[in-house]
Design a protein around this motif. Sequence first.
Motif, PDB file in Angstrom:
ATOM      1  N   LEU A 123       0.810  -1.211   0.000  1.00 25.79           N
ATOM      2  CA  LEU A 123       0.000   0.000   0.000  1.00 25.79           C
ATOM      3  C   LEU A 123       0.847   1.266   0.000  1.00 25.79           C
ATOM      4  O   LEU A 123       0.315   2.378   0.008  1.00 25.79           O
ATOM      5  CB  LEU A 123      -0.938   0.015   1.217  1.00 25.79           C
ATOM      6  N   GLY A 124       2.160   1.095   0.009  1.00 26.22           N
ATOM      7  CA  GLY A 124       3.053   2.249  -0.016  1.00 26.22           C
ATOM      8  C   GLY A 124       3.044   3.031   1.275  1.00 26.22           C
ATOM      9  O   GLY A 124       3.161   4.258   1.268  1.00 26.22           O
ATOM     10  N   ILE A 125       2.905   2.330   2.404  1.00 28.94           N
ATOM     11  CA  ILE A 125       2.855   2.989   3.708  1.00 28.94           C
ATOM     12  C   ILE A 125       4.197   2.808   4.417  1.00 28.94           C
ATOM     13  O   ILE A 125       4.510   1.707   4.896  1.00 28.94           O
ATOM     14  CB  ILE A 125       1.722   2.407   4.582  1.00 28.94           C
ATOM     15  N   PRO A 126       5.013   3.851   4.490  1.00 26.96           N
ATOM     16  CA  PRO A 126       6.274   3.742   5.231  1.00 26.96           C
ATOM     17  C   PRO A 126       6.012   3.895   6.722  1.00 26.96           C
ATOM     18  O   PRO A 126       5.582   4.948   7.182  1.00 26.96           O
ATOM     19  CB  PRO A 126       7.097   4.914   4.682  1.00 26.96           C
ATOM     20  N   PRO A 303      -3.034  -0.608  -5.346  1.00 24.65           N
ATOM     21  CA  PRO A 303      -2.877   0.027  -4.026  1.00 24.65           C
ATOM     22  C   PRO A 303      -3.352   1.471  -3.974  1.00 24.65           C
ATOM     23  O   PRO A 303      -4.018   1.871  -3.024  1.00 24.65           O
ATOM     24  CB  PRO A 303      -1.365  -0.076  -3.785  1.00 24.65           C
ATOM     25  N   ASP A 304      -3.041   2.253  -5.003  1.00 24.56           N
ATOM     26  CA  ASP A 304      -3.451   3.664  -4.992  1.00 24.56           C
ATOM     27  C   ASP A 304      -4.970   3.805  -4.961  1.00 24.56           C
ATOM     28  O   ASP A 304      -5.504   4.757  -4.387  1.00 24.56           O
ATOM     29  CB  ASP A 304      -2.903   4.390  -6.222  1.00 24.56           C
ATOM     30  N   VAL A 305      -5.673   2.859  -5.581  1.00 26.24           N
ATOM     31  CA  VAL A 305      -7.141   2.923  -5.609  1.00 26.24           C
ATOM     32  C   VAL A 305      -7.713   2.578  -4.230  1.00 26.24           C
ATOM     33  O   VAL A 305      -8.686   3.195  -3.779  1.00 26.24           O
ATOM     34  CB  VAL A 305      -7.723   1.998  -6.694  1.00 26.24           C
ATOM     35  N   GLU A 350      -9.870  15.761  -6.066  1.00 27.00           N
ATOM     36  CA  GLU A 350      -8.460  15.998  -6.410  1.00 27.00           C
ATOM     37  C   GLU A 350      -7.538  15.845  -5.207  1.00 27.00           C
ATOM     38  O   GLU A 350      -6.482  15.222  -5.293  1.00 27.00           O
ATOM     39  CB  GLU A 350      -8.300  17.400  -7.002  1.00 27.00           C
ATOM     40  N   GLN A 351      -7.921  16.402  -4.057  1.00 31.65           N
ATOM     41  CA  GLN A 351      -7.042  16.346  -2.887  1.00 31.65           C
ATOM     42  C   GLN A 351      -6.873  14.913  -2.385  1.00 31.65           C
ATOM     43  O   GLN A 351      -5.781  14.512  -1.990  1.00 31.65           O
ATOM     44  CB  GLN A 351      -7.593  17.254  -1.788  1.00 31.65           C
ATOM     45  N   ALA A 352      -7.956  14.137  -2.426  1.00 33.42           N
ATOM     46  CA  ALA A 352      -7.857  12.730  -2.022  1.00 33.42           C
ATOM     47  C   ALA A 352      -6.921  11.983  -2.970  1.00 33.42           C
ATOM     48  O   ALA A 352      -6.126  11.140  -2.548  1.00 33.42           O
ATOM     49  CB  ALA A 352      -9.233  12.084  -2.017  1.00 33.42           C
ATOM     50  N   TRP A 353      -7.020  12.296  -4.264  1.00 38.69           N
ATOM     51  CA  TRP A 353      -6.141  11.648  -5.252  1.00 38.69           C
ATOM     52  C   TRP A 353      -4.687  11.994  -4.984  1.00 38.69           C
ATOM     53  O   TRP A 353      -3.811  11.127  -5.029  1.00 38.69           O
ATOM     54  CB  TRP A 353      -6.549  12.078  -6.667  1.00 38.69           C
ATOM     55  N   ARG A 354      -4.409  13.261  -4.686  1.00 37.57           N
ATOM     56  CA  ARG A 354      -3.020  13.681  -4.460  1.00 37.57           C
ATOM     57  C   ARG A 354      -2.392  12.982  -3.259  1.00 37.57           C
ATOM     58  O   ARG A 354      -1.207  12.664  -3.258  1.00 37.57           O
ATOM     59  CB  ARG A 354      -2.952  15.199  -4.288  1.00 37.57           C
ATOM     60  N   VAL A 355      -3.186  12.752  -2.230  1.00 35.71           N
ATOM     61  CA  VAL A 355      -2.665  12.043  -1.058  1.00 35.71           C
ATOM     62  C   VAL A 355      -2.540  10.551  -1.355  1.00 35.71           C
ATOM     63  O   VAL A 355      -1.672   9.872  -0.817  1.00 35.71           O
ATOM     64  CB  VAL A 355      -3.584  12.274   0.167  1.00 35.71           C
ATOM     65  N   ASP A 359       3.166   8.133  -7.055  1.00 40.97           N
ATOM     66  CA  ASP A 359       3.929   8.639  -8.190  1.00 40.97           C
ATOM     67  C   ASP A 359       2.978   9.381  -9.123  1.00 40.97           C
ATOM     68  O   ASP A 359       2.430   8.800 -10.054  1.00 40.97           O
ATOM     69  CB  ASP A 359       4.615   7.486  -8.928  1.00 40.97           C
ATOM     70  N   PRO A 360       2.761  10.689  -8.884  1.00 46.38           N
ATOM     71  CA  PRO A 360       1.793  11.451  -9.684  1.00 46.38           C
ATOM     72  C   PRO A 360       2.141  11.528 -11.174  1.00 46.38           C
ATOM     73  O   PRO A 360       1.284  11.825 -11.994  1.00 46.38           O
ATOM     74  CB  PRO A 360       1.848  12.857  -9.053  1.00 46.38           C
ATOM     75  N   SER A 361       3.389  11.234 -11.513  1.00 53.96           N
ATOM     76  CA  SER A 361       3.789  11.327 -12.916  1.00 53.96           C
ATOM     77  C   SER A 361       3.344  10.123 -13.739  1.00 53.96           C
ATOM     78  O   SER A 361       3.373  10.150 -14.965  1.00 53.96           O
ATOM     79  CB  SER A 361       5.317  11.469 -13.016  1.00 53.96           C
ATOM     80  N   ASP A 362       2.942   9.055 -13.052  1.00 54.64           N
ATOM     81  CA  ASP A 362       2.548   7.831 -13.744  1.00 54.64           C
ATOM     82  C   ASP A 362       1.071   7.555 -13.498  1.00 54.64           C
ATOM     83  O   ASP A 362       0.580   7.708 -12.374  1.00 54.64           O
ATOM     84  CB  ASP A 362       3.391   6.654 -13.234  1.00 54.64           C
ATOM     85  N   ALA A 363       0.347   7.158 -14.530  1.00 57.39           N
ATOM     86  CA  ALA A 363      -1.079   6.839 -14.380  1.00 57.39           C
ATOM     87  C   ALA A 363      -1.243   5.503 -13.669  1.00 57.39           C
ATOM     88  O   ALA A 363      -0.483   4.563 -13.903  1.00 57.39           O
ATOM     89  CB  ALA A 363      -1.761   6.803 -15.742  1.00 57.39           C
TER      90      ALA A 363
END
Length: 518
Positions: A123-126, A303-305, A350-355, A359-363
């Motif tokens: 999930l990308g949680i450090p 994971p991002d979803v 948008e704000q939920a997506w940013r958090v 990697d915002p550069s990749d779809a």
Amino acid sequence: MEAQNTSQYWLDAILDTVEQRAAGQPVLVCSGITPSGPYHVGHAREILTAEAVRRGLELRGLEARHMHNVDDFDALRKRYAYLPESYEQEAGKPVYIVPAPDGRSASYAEQYFSAYAAAAEKLGIPMEIWRSHEEYQAGKFAEVITTALQRRDDIARILETISHREVPTDWQPVQILDAATQNLRTAEFLSFDTEAGLVEYRSADGAVKQADIRAGEVKLDWRVDWPARWHMLGVTVEGFGKEHATKGGSYDTGSAIQREVFGTEPPIPVPFNPINLKGDTRKMSSSIGNLVTIDQALEFIPPDVLRYFVFKSMPSKVLEFDPGLGMYNLIDEFAATEAAVQAGLEAQFEQAWRVSVLDPSDATISTIPYSHLVTTYQAARQQEEATLALLKKTHPSQVEAEGAVIQRELTYIKNWLQTEYAPESIKFALADELPDVTPTAEGADFLQTLASDYPETPEAEVVQTLIFETAKAHDVQPRDGFKLLYRLFIQKDAGPKLGGFLADLDRDFVMARLRRER
């Protein structure tokens, strides 16, 4: 005059409070669960709530750490239904001592927490891991145990005043690990030697023994353990289940104990509601069995979803996790939000997506509707290359630009179709051989005309309209015409939207099947 934060996104108000409290100092965000059984999607809200705060602070340029407390010194409450009968004798023992059900892991706690830690990584949680029993054994709790025992009466008063429950006269703020039973429920407290750091107790075998507070032989009662930990670590903010946030509940008593007994301020609370399975009003539970594990979910949800699913809603909202057709809406919504943000357009979440995205550069998700991908993948006999070939006919520019994303997405679709969550109504297999279907005279004419009029370059809506009009022209009820076509192509009475489905297929194959040649 300082500007007011007018953001309606739930996280911003919490971040403002945390930022004000921190006053430029590093922030410690905490989470914690007892590893008492399989971790499910509901448990993901624990670490994802902490991750939302940590990631939000990070995006503001602030230093923040997430520490996860593995409460493995907690006792196994009881033998759960999924455990063998032999585990009746393990109830009351700390879960770091209880043997692992799988017979391979180092302990009960390690078996279940290792899966949780792996899921957190996916999930990308450090997060830093803090194992309770190790800290007790290292003597880190010795000072707070001493304070709690010395201030026993003050703690009892706080518990009675705030929780409105009577504290028994023999109650002590500690549990003793009985040397005779390795159990936290069988020892009788007798006295405490402050100078020596030893608790005297009567063991289950009747002998009077001593337990060393510096060696992990004594643990704090959980209502005291929680504020003691806040105090020791300097926790700034912590999320927890709403049951702890009720008036007079464990957060209220813990806050008072931390202030009055340990002399420090409690963390900013972020209480959250559970995640239920769609159609079930009960929260997910390992003991009940109404769950989807995090590992299972991450097999068919990026994971991002899953992060976005949690981050877009206020913690106070009960979430409904739908691993079935609800996935279509969730993934398509995420894709639309992602596409809008990356195109510089406004988006509701948008704000939920940013958090959510790491990697915002990749779809994360392609812009091809998820339902269309599911249909095309099955129409291509679940072959990746064949799916891409079909998609190039209907979405050439997207396949060119998003090919790698689509391939990644097809893996999730493949896994989802193999689960019990994918409804049978959307599953199908293209019939390789001509099915044994005998149409009526009107039905046969309907098929023949459909083949004759089938467009050279089929498009979904054109084909859909053609089916309707051809059925009416031959006095065939549209529903009967559709049923006949479904039986010819997938041997079912219903299936995906026919216009798009047929348009995706090889035209020569469609023509031959309509003429019942193969």
